[in-house]
Write an enzyme that holds these catalytic residues in place. Structure first.
Site, short mmCIF file in Angstrom:
data_model
loop_
_atom_site.label_atom_id
_atom_site.label_comp_id
_atom_site.label_asym_id
_atom_site.label_seq_id
_atom_site.Cartn_x
_atom_site.Cartn_y
_atom_site.Cartn_z
N ASP A 1 18.49 -20.36 -13.87
CA ASP A 1 17.53 -21.38 -13.42
C ASP A 1 16.15 -21.17 -14.01
OD1 ASP A 1 17.33 -19.02 -11.93
OD2 ASP A 1 16.39 -20.05 -10.24
N GLU B 1 0.68 -9.72 -8.92
CA GLU B 1 1.91 -9.40 -8.18
C GLU B 1 2.81 -8.59 -9.11
OE1 GLU B 1 6.13 -10.41 -6.72
OE2 GLU B 1 5.21 -11.11 -8.56
N ASP C 1 2.21 -14.41 -10.51
CA ASP C 1 3.59 -13.98 -10.33
C ASP C 1 4.05 -13.12 -11.49
OD1 ASP C 1 6.09 -14.49 -8.70
OD2 ASP C 1 6.78 -15.14 -10.69
N TYR D 1 14.37 -20.33 -0.60
CA TYR D 1 15.43 -21.25 -1.00
C TYR D 1 15.68 -22.36 0.01
CZ TYR D 1 16.14 -17.09 -3.79
OH TYR D 1 15.94 -16.01 -4.61
N GLN E 1 6.72 -19.49 -15.96
CA GLN E 1 8.12 -19.58 -16.37
C GLN E 1 8.54 -21.01 -16.15
OE1 GLN E 1 9.02 -16.55 -13.73
NE2 GLN E 1 9.10 -17.84 -11.94
#
Lengths: 644, 644
Positions: free
Chosen positions: B341, B407, B378, B520, B306
């Site tokens: 995002d 995952e 992912d 984060y 992504q």
């Protein structure tokens, strides 16, 4: 391999052995199809079950539904005989996704101006496909979606069920995926509902010592029709071998007057395309077939692929038999046993293609020359499986009405393979299933474990080869019970008739074979006989004819009873207009009482009138469990369930 | 279709979805193959399991055996990485049939002169194939079979086991049939036995507020090695997007100092082939990988497809993203939720082939440039299934050592499809399975219902995305229990390490997510820490390394106990030289007593010494049911079973 589609289609059912075999239905039945259909991500997917008869040019389509994650279902009905193909197609439904997402955003009070512009694109794509009214609606929507001044009207349209219906109706199947095509073969109804009567035509005469003829058989047709049978099956009618002919009770050396076994086929009078001279002519057979037809009876012939030593094939086509190094021909054997009256056909012959063609011609001969549409195939498990797949396929291409009953009393996987190769019906182990547990387990296995997709049982209490031990006494109740079970558990049923009606019960000591078997001699029967067995067989057959719930097998639902010897089961027609409940006392010597449970999961809890179609008595059952008592004099109830 | 073969081969197992997918093994494992094999008639059939590595020119063959009617079995061992093909061949064994039948006839005192002549033909056909000794024997037999004067000697030879062995060894496979070819993919051992430790490299520094680097990570390698981990997995190491970057605790608006989520990949510093500048250089990564390797640790990277809005792809390949009618790019969303995002890759792009190639190049880059051989992928379930099948296949063609962990915490059929497409290992629901019933049912489903052929579980008690409710308290026993279960039930296991060792347990209220998640922000850990959790993880990992029974998963056998909170299971190595028995108290607050049953079906009834590999204590168990008591301070036994 690079494939851009995002859809995966797995686990399509029904499907036999990776789709190399077809499943089976009769005209008017349904095929319930399911599959696992997966897409990546969160997008909604659409999917359809597509189907097409072999003569159709276009596919029909029915949309599939899901009751649980990733599993989809749909059903189609087969209306015509022959092959149908079916296939699943799946796609991402972008337009519905858009509406679903946009609706959620609107409900969340988000600004969706950009989404409305996307919606306009989805609408525009459908303008050319949609009906006049739909087109009108789409045009209004497009205008509103593109005009900021109509924003609040646009929000209504975007969420509207009208738009939902249009999107649902015209999916854009971009990057769809399709499952491999699968096949279902559709037969005429008789494949599933048939009532067979077997006798030896040479015993049809009413004069002691006289060889029966097709003309004698004609006289018996009204009796068979009156008893409710619709299929009359004859052991082989061909010339009987004279060399090494077997005598009475299978004696190795025949006496001069011995008539031999009809399964020892072929003599100087001809082979598989000829008729034993003493039975009559082809014309006589055709007359018989036509007269039977007028009484709704079909004549079934035996297809027995083996040769007597004097069969014309042996001289004309020696390459179709196996020759030993000493120059003699190989007779049948199962060492140390020898069967010198029979020569097996040598399917491994180099000339196999001509052999196959000739055997196909034999079957076609009787279909096309005498109007035969049913064959009982003798010992198909001793000939190659793929031969049957080919032969049955070739015949059905030209004559889809022709049906084949496999006489293979052998191991389960072998019987199943024959059914998969195309046999319409199969003999079963019912002949030896007697206790409640045995019957229930066997029928459940055949009807509830996937075998129902390809294996159509035909229940016979006896055959000329099998007099089971439990019929080796003159216990009338046992004969009644076994026919009742055969004819109500299975929609295909049959008896080797005269000996059954007469309760012929003497066997060879320690064996399940008839003493003085008709296989080796002519018997004289009193064809005027009307005893209790005859009467009850007649009654049961007529009830089968009137009650559609008894005209299929896979609809059976077993019902508990509190008595080990009382078996009970329920059947229903597809439309549920006809519902029957059978209760039988399996103990042929004592009367038994029991509580029997109604199948309330299927019929509900309202009180029901149970009308015994055999006696005409009726009872009002208002509880789940109900009392019954059955005597050996009439050891069963055949109830029709009524609420009106 | 006309096929002369008399053999039908059905129901070949193992087989996935009609053979369109391959099954999986690791080097040295066995493939147990079974099939239904049918022939018409009474002839004996022969059959073999044929197999071949993709680099082999010739097939190997092992003869199949039958324990029951029509079902045959055989096993082959896979010795090399890569694909093996396997296939079944079946034939009628004429020579053995001949010997069997002739023997019976001889025993029945029949004259078998003609049979002996046939036998001579079978022998002659083998002269050119057989060894010197065998040939000698065959010549003697031929002479005797053809010479009437040697009749009685010939009878002995015809029935001899020598002849039987020769016939068995050299079957003439005339008119044989073969099943379609199936495939098994063989991985290196690590596919099945791996112990993962996950941490964020940016938290590797020991200085408060300092961004960790690969060099910092190097310093942590000895600690990880000492704890017995063999796989070190890093969340994405690429430049982190700056546009729409998320702040601490997933705040929509980031503060100037916020470091963002590593899964928001791509910025002016580069994309998927670049390294986040603050972590170091490619050279640093290579150094780290090499130093890890010296300690038997492999570095696993995250493969997360992504893009952040400022990913270079967005400008360089706008066609790989979806653009909305208003000219903006489509960000990720699950309406009404928005993820501004992140921009999902648009796999439906017309330029999809170049896109796929580029994504393959990304993976190949890290394999070939940095020596990476393991990827944790992912969210693979949000990218097309066939894309993964292709990508994994392409990489493995060049680099068969490369392994992929999926995952995908999603619906079972989706997880299974990813495994079938080629993922080496998969995350599981183990994270949420806590009771004895839940654990037993889940592990039985994965290991005993066919999933074991393709789905390799990897058990994780926690991940950066998941702090399950039961870990949201500082109950040390719970942390010990979950790691013990993960590491002894599954041979692949892993933890998101520092937070697990520290018992970081504060979640977002009502959610199974970490408060102040490292996703984060940078966290500072005391990497000198050695607490009880650290100590027991280390102990368990070293026991796993020494006990081969714990290096596979499908060998698990659950053992009954009389206490709901006590779970027990047994594992054994293929050669049975190593056998272990695990007993665990699932109740983390109370001590429990129970009787636990030994798996006597597997180990027999002789008394056994059970040696607790954790405490060193041992007990002599001479009964089937044995007493145990487990306290929360050490809530499990990890017994080795010993008889010497």
């Amino acid at each position: 391999m690079q494939r851009q589609t995002r859809l995966v289609i797995q686990n399509v059912k029904p499907q036999l052995d990776n789709g190399i075999y077809f499943i089976k239905r009769i005209v008017g039945q349904e095929v319930n199809v399911s599959a696992d259909i997966l897409a990546d991500g969160h997008d909604a997917l659409g999917c359809s079950l597509n189907f097409k008869h072999e003569t159709d040019k276009k596919w029909s389509e029915v949309r599939m539904n899901s009751h649980t994650y990733d599993e989809f279902f749909a059903t189609f009905k087969v209306e015509k005989q022959g092959f149908y193909n079916y296939q699943i197609e799946a796609w991402i439904d972008y337009a519905l996704n858009w509406q679903h997402g946009t609706t959620r955003k609107i409900q969340d009070h988000q600004i969706v101006k950009s989404e409305l512009l996307e919606g306009a694109l989805f609408c525009k794509a459908l303008l050319s496909k949609s009906s006049k009214t739909e087109k009108k609606f789409l045009e209004i929507a497009i205008e509103a979606f593109e005009d900021e001044k109509k924003y609040s009207f646009a929000l209504d349209l975007a969420q509207s069920s009208e738009l939902h219906q249009i999107f649902l109706k015209y999916p854009t199947k971009t990057l769809s995926n399709k499952s491999p095509e699968l096949q279902v073969y559709v037969d005429r109804k008789k494949a599933l509902f048939s009532t067979w009567y077997e006798f030896f035509p040479r015993s049809a005469s009413s004069v002691e010592g006289k060889h029966g003829t097709f003309k004698d058989c004609e006289k018996l047709l009204p009796r068979i029709a009156e008893m409710g049978f619709d299929t009359l099956y004859f052991p082989p009618i061909h010339p009987i071998g004279e060399i090494n002919r077997k005598g009475k009770n299978n004696a190795t050396i025949a006496q001069i007057e011995d008539v031999g076994s009809p399964w020892g086929i072929g003599s100087k009078y001809g082979g598989h395309k000829s008729i034993h001279p003493e039975l009559g002519t082809l014309k006589d057979l055709k007359n018989l077939v036509q007269k039977a037809q007028a009484l709704d009876i079909e004549v079934a012939l035996d297809f027995a692929l083996q040769a007597a030593p004097d069969h014309p094939y042996v001289k004309e086509h020696p390459q179709w038999f196996k020759w030993r190094p000493d120059g003699t021909v190989q007779y049948a054997e199962n060492p140390p046993k020898k069967y010198q009256d029979i020569q097996p056909i040598y399917f491994e012959s180099d000339d196999w293609k001509n052999l196959w063609q000739e055997l196909l011609d034999v079957a076609l001969y009787w279909v096309e020359e005498a109007g035969i549409k049913i064959f009982r195939v003798d010992n198909p498990h001793t000939k190659p499986f793929y031969f049957w797949g080919w032969l049955i396929g070739e015949i059905k291409k030209k004559h889809p009405d022709v049906l084949f009953l496999a006489e293979a009393f052998t191991r389960p996987k072998i019987m199943h393979e024959l059914a998969k190769q195309g046999f319409t019906q199969s003999y079963t182990y019912f002949t030896w299933r007697n206790s409640k547990h045995e019957l229930t387990a066997y029928v459940e296995e055949m009807t509830k474990t996937g075998q129902n997709e390809f294996f159509r049982p035909n229940f016979w209490p006896n055959t000329p080869d099998i007099l089971p031990f439990h019929l080796q006494s003159q216990n009338e109740a046992m004969y009644l019970i076994k026919y009742f079970l055969a004819a109500t558990l299975s929609s295909n049923t049959g008896i080797y008739g005269p000996v059954y009606e007469y309760m012929i019960h003497e066997g060879l000591p320690g064996k399940e074979e008839y003493l003085n078997s008709e296989k080796y001699e002519i018997r004289l029967w009193d064809w005027q006989l009307r005893n209790k067995i005859t009467a009850l067989i007649t009654k049961i057959n007529l009830i089968r004819r009137d009650n559609t719930s008894l005209q299929q097998t896979n609809n059976v639902v077993f019902c508990p009873s509190d008595q080990e010897s009382i078996i009970s089961y329920y059947k229903f027609s597809d439309d549920k207009h006809n519902q029957t409940l059978m209760v039988c006392n399996l103990e042929p010597s004592y009367n038994k009482q029991a509580l029997v449970r109604l199948p309330v999961e299927h019929i509900g809890h309202q009180p029901v009138r149970v009308l015994d179609l055999i006696t005409g008595n009726s009872y009002w059952w208002d509880k789940e469990w109900n009392f019954i008592e059955l005597h050996p004099t009439l050891p069963f109830h055949l109830f029709k369930l009524e609420w009106h």
